[in-house]
Design a protein around this motif. Structure first.
Motif, mmCIF file in Angstrom:
data_model
loop_
_atom_site.group_PDB
_atom_site.id
_atom_site.type_symbol
_atom_site.label_atom_id
_atom_site.label_comp_id
_atom_site.label_asym_id
_atom_site.label_seq_id
_atom_site.Cartn_x
_atom_site.Cartn_y
_atom_site.Cartn_z
ATOM 1 N N LYS A 34 48.137 42.027 42.441
ATOM 2 C CA LYS A 34 46.923 41.613 43.139
ATOM 3 C C LYS A 34 46.733 42.463 44.388
ATOM 4 O O LYS A 34 47.708 42.919 44.988
ATOM 5 N N THR A 36 43.907 42.576 47.936
ATOM 6 C CA THR A 36 42.796 41.927 48.630
ATOM 7 C C THR A 36 42.350 42.792 49.797
ATOM 8 O O THR A 36 43.187 43.326 50.522
ATOM 9 N N ILE A 51 31.041 43.387 41.147
ATOM 10 C CA ILE A 51 32.312 42.952 40.565
ATOM 11 C C ILE A 51 32.127 42.264 39.215
ATOM 12 O O ILE A 51 33.035 42.283 38.387
ATOM 13 N N ARG A 55 34.677 42.800 35.491
ATOM 14 C CA ARG A 55 35.575 41.697 35.120
ATOM 15 C C ARG A 55 35.916 41.769 33.626
ATOM 16 O O ARG A 55 35.049 41.884 32.777
ATOM 17 N N THR A 77 35.024 48.082 46.302
ATOM 18 C CA THR A 77 35.775 47.492 45.192
ATOM 19 C C THR A 77 36.677 48.531 44.534
ATOM 20 O O THR A 77 37.778 48.207 44.086
ATOM 21 N N LEU A 81 40.622 48.049 43.781
ATOM 22 C CA LEU A 81 41.154 48.188 42.419
ATOM 23 C C LEU A 81 42.270 49.232 42.372
ATOM 24 O O LEU A 81 43.314 49.008 41.743
ATOM 25 N N VAL A 101 41.439 44.320 34.235
ATOM 26 C CA VAL A 101 41.005 43.514 35.367
ATOM 27 C C VAL A 101 40.923 42.066 34.896
ATOM 28 O O VAL A 101 39.972 41.675 34.228
ATOM 29 N N GLU A 103 41.152 39.164 36.926
ATOM 30 C CA GLU A 103 40.320 38.382 37.831
ATOM 31 C C GLU A 103 39.789 39.298 38.906
ATOM 32 O O GLU A 103 40.483 40.195 39.367
ATOM 33 N N VAL A 104 38.577 39.055 39.310
ATOM 34 C CA VAL A 104 38.007 39.738 40.463
ATOM 35 C C VAL A 104 36.990 38.782 41.062
ATOM 36 O O VAL A 104 36.174 38.200 40.348
ATOM 37 N N THR A 134 38.974 40.283 46.179
ATOM 38 C CA THR A 134 40.304 40.189 45.573
ATOM 39 C C THR A 134 40.239 40.670 44.132
ATOM 40 O O THR A 134 39.343 40.268 43.382
ATOM 41 N N VAL A 135 41.190 41.520 43.757
ATOM 42 C CA VAL A 135 41.277 42.037 42.389
ATOM 43 C C VAL A 135 42.674 41.736 41.860
ATOM 44 O O VAL A 135 43.666 42.032 42.514
ATOM 45 N N VAL A 137 45.031 42.482 38.501
ATOM 46 C CA VAL A 137 45.173 43.225 37.244
ATOM 47 C C VAL A 137 46.380 42.696 36.488
ATOM 48 O O VAL A 137 47.374 42.290 37.088
#
Length: 150
Positions: A34, A36, A51, A55, A77, A81, A101, A103-104, A134-135, A137
Motif C-alpha cells: 500500500k 498513501t 482513479i 481500479r 496518482t 502507484l 490495482v 484498491e484505490v 491511497t493505492v 496493489v
C-alpha cells in the motif's frame, strides 16, 4: 487463522490476545502493498474521476492510463502507484509483473479557507480542498495460490 479471545474457557488478557493476533498475522504470506499520499492540493471529486479508471487493472495498464492522461490527478496518482509498486517489490519481495490495482480510493483532507471579496464590502468563504490518495496493489499469483490452498 483467526485468534480467539477465549481459549480453554478463559478470556485472554488484551495484551496477550493482541500479541497472538499479530504473530498469526505475521505468519500469513504478504500478498499486498500500500502507498498513501496525503494533503494533495486537488479536490477529491476531480481525483475520483481518474482513479476510477485504474481500479482493478494490471499495474502496467494502469501506469499507461495515468501516463497519457492530461489531468493533474493522473500525475499525482501515478506517483502513488509507482510508490506502491516499489513497496511491494522492496518490502515484501513481490513480482511487479503479477501486481494489479486491488484498491484505490480518495479521501477528503482538510480544507483551506480563503476569503473571496464580494460587492458592498462583503466576503464569501472559498474552500480550497485537499485529498488523501491511497493505492493498494496485490499479487494475482499468490492470491490464487492462497485461494487454492483453502
Amino acid at each position: 487463522m483467526a485468534v480467539s479471545r477465549v481459549q480453554d474457557g478463559k478470556r485472554l488478557k488484551r495484551s496477550v490476545y493482541h500479541r497472538l493476533r499479530k504473530e498469526a498475522e505475521a505468519a500469513q504470506p504478504k500478498i499486498e502493498a500500500k502507498a498513501t499520499a496525503k494533503y494533495l492540493r486537488i479536490s477529491p471529486k476531480k481525483a475520483r474521476s481518474v482513479i476510477n479508471a485504474i481500479r482493478g487493472k494490471n499495474v502496467d495498464e494502469a501506469l499507461q492510463i495515468l501516463m497519457f492522461s492530461p489531468k493533474k490527478a493522473a500525475r499525482l496518482t501515478y506517483k502513488v502507484l509507482v510508490s506502491a509498486i516499489a513497496n511491494a517489490e522492496n518490502n515484501f519481495g513481490l513480482n511487479a509483473d503479477d501486481l494489479y490495482v486491488a484498491e484505490v480510493y480518495v479521501n477528503d483532507g482538510p480544507r483551506m479557507k480563503r476569503l473571496w471579496p464580494r460587492g458592498r464590502g462583503r466576503a464569501d468563504i472559498l474552500l480550497k480542498r485537499m485529498s488523501h490518495i491511497t493505492v493498494v496493489v496485490r499479487d494475482r499469483q499468490k492470491e490464487k495460490e492462497l485461494k487454492s490452498q483453502k
